[in-house]
Design an enzyme around this catalytic site. Structure first.
Site, PDB file in Angstrom:
ATOM      1  CG  ASP A 117     -14.902 -62.525  75.188  1.00 34.31           C
ATOM      2  OD1 ASP A 117     -14.250 -63.373  75.288  1.00 34.31           O
ATOM      3  OD2 ASP A 117     -14.550 -61.439  75.458  1.00 34.31           O
ATOM      4  CD  GLU A 123      -9.032 -62.612  76.955  1.00 35.60           C
ATOM      5  OE1 GLU A 123      -7.800 -62.180  77.143  1.00 35.60           O
ATOM      6  OE2 GLU A 123      -9.509 -62.571  75.632  1.00 35.60           O
ATOM      7  CD  GLU A 124     -10.759 -60.627  72.829  1.00 34.20           C
ATOM      8  OE1 GLU A 124     -10.083 -59.758  73.128  1.00 34.20           O
ATOM      9  OE2 GLU A 124     -10.559 -61.472  72.217  1.00 34.20           O
TER      10      GLU A 124
END
Length: 486
Positions: A149, A216-217
């Site tokens: 992402d 992940e962000e």
């Protein structure tokens, strides 16, 4: 391949990639999910190469096909839980290499999460996790992860292939989108590693599991994949590996940390209650701004007087909001905190202390009890297994040269790769960093006259060619070593 890029005087303040508590949210050719940057019609021109020097000439070069993939990924970033085209590219690459590929990992979890937190599933939101399995005889199972992402950040790199994409987050906020944390390099290096290991099957024996992770962000993608049976539906790893770009180390190098490498990341909201009124008559009120100010000051004691000096902790009040007019005392103030630690005991001490201090300060001023909310989806600290790090980094040093591999202190950023080691299986893991800064610019930055853009900066423009080449070389060497150790 040995190189001469050597790291010198590495007192690196590595800036970690974000997660749900750090960030505001978030086949070929790829295209954007809004059509703002259509890769099928856009002309991709080469980006500027590192400066022409002997040092630059010594840097490794990535395969030209990988560079084109990187440019496509950079030009077409996708926000968290919206990585459909990136996931399709990753899956296609693995299928072409003979992997058994499963897509849509995490779908049910993501849908349930969206319904709970947002009340609906926005267009394009889903579980876009990818798992590829390549069986190659008896031996250990090695899992290699890349995150996909991007961030809600405008691209100001100046690359000819800079992103022009605008999209909406999984919660519905519109923004420009950019790979400001290097996930485009992570994906490209992952593809290069998969190609290399598939081509060198005669050199290793075991099972290779390649996973492409969403979100992940925002710190949720690893949870989604684990909840969808990552360790039960697919071969359970003996080792987990990942890499991350460093915005503070020169390209061609690798840095790593043994033990705690990245922090527990908690978000805490404190709503301070008061009794509002006229600013000219404060004695008739209970001023939440005054109460909240004392809370902010008192919170500093948690690190200075409650934390063991040999441990590490951060309590930062990132937002203080109250009132709307000069002469009105509001009836509420809001504090937003980020809380960082390494070990779980320190984490709990900080969270308990925040609650204690906030309530006690309110009581001292005769104000109503504040509301305290600790975000449940926190990112746990990342622990790099020391034995695994020694094995892998010895192999990496053999591949890229000992002078280009250094051990560095941990950082207080967060990374949800940590989740893969926080299960009952207790699988040893290692995340290492690949330098992404042109060496000449890195040297120039040492006197602070030319500061380096950090990760998440709209100006973060990695020296992508040598960075990708080093990522492939390092990860391939580490994996081969682990298969050999088995």
């Amino acid at each position: 391949m040995f190189r001469t890029v050597a790291l010198s005087s590495l007192a690196l303040a590595l800036a970690a990639c974000g997660n749900g508590n750090d960030a505001a949210e978030t086949p070929q050719p790829l295209a954007s999910d809004t059509g703002a940057a259509d890769a099928e019609t856009a002309e991709i021109t080469p980006a500027a190469a590192p400066a022409d020097s002997a040092q630059a000439a010594a840097l490794p070069k990535a395969d030209a096909g990988l560079i084109e993939i990187y440019k496509q990924l950079h030009a077409n970033p996708e926000l968290s839980f919206k990585e459909a085209r990136s996931a399709a590219l990753m899956a296609s690459e693995l299928e072409n290499l003979g992997f058994d590929v499963t897509t849509g990992i995490g779908q049910d979890w993501v849908v349930a999460k969206a319904m709970k937190d947002v009340g609906e599933v926005k267009d394009g939101v889903g579980g876009h996790g990818v798992v590829g399995v390549l069986r190659n005889g008896e031996g250990p199972t090695v899992m290699i992860r890349a995150d996909m992402d991007a961030l809600p950040v405008p691209d100001q790199t100046g690359f000819p292939f800079a992103s022009e994409v605008r999209s909406t987050t999984w919660t519905g906020v519109e923004s420009p989108v950019m790979h400001a944390c290097g996930h485009d390099i992570h994906m490209t290096s992952w593809i290069g590693t998969a190609r290399a290991l598939a081509a060198r099957k005669d050199e290793w024996s075991g099972t290779l599991v390649m996973i492409a992770q969403p979100a992940e962000e925002i710190g949720l993608g690893a949870q989604a994949m684990l909840a969808d049976g990552l360790y039960s539906r697919f071969p359970q790893p003996d080792y987990n590996l990942a890499l991350h770009v460093s915005a503070a180390a020169p390209a061609g190098t690798v840095v790593y940390t043994k033990g705690y490498a990245m922090a527990n990341v908690d978000s805490v909201d404190i709503t301070v209650k008061g009794v509002g009124g006229h600013g000219a008559y404060p004695h008739t009120t209970r001023d939440p701004v005054l109460v909240a100010s004392h809370i902010v000051v008192a919170l500093q004691s948690l690190v200075s007087r409650n934390t063991n000096p040999q441990d590490s902790a951060v309590v930062t009040v990132g937002s203080f909001k109250a009132g709307a007019k000069h002469n009105i005392i509001s009836d509420e103030a809001t504090l937003l905190l980020t809380v960082r630690s390494y070990d779980d005991a320190t984490r709990q001490m900080l969270l308990d202390g925040i609650e204690r201090i906030a309530k006690a300060q309110a009581e001292a001023f005769g104000a109503p009890e504040p509301e305290i909310k600790v975000e449940q989806d926190y990112t746990p600290s990342l622990f790099n297994n020391a034995d695994l790090a020694d094995k892998a980094m010895t192999a990496v040093a053999g591949a890229i040269g000992e002078d280009n591999v250094k051990e560095v202190p941990p950082v207080m950023g967060g990374e949800d790769f940590s989740q893969f080691g926080r299960t009952e299986e207790n699988i040893p893991g290692l995340l290492f960093w690949i330098g992404a800064v042109d060496p000449e610019r890195y040297e120039a930055s040492k006197d602070s006259s030319l500061p380096l853009p950090s990760l998440h900066s709209p100006f973060f423009a990695p020296a992508y060619d040598p960075t990708i080449a080093t990522g492939v070389e390092a990860m391939t060497a580490a994996a081969l070593e682990l298969f050999d150790e088995g």
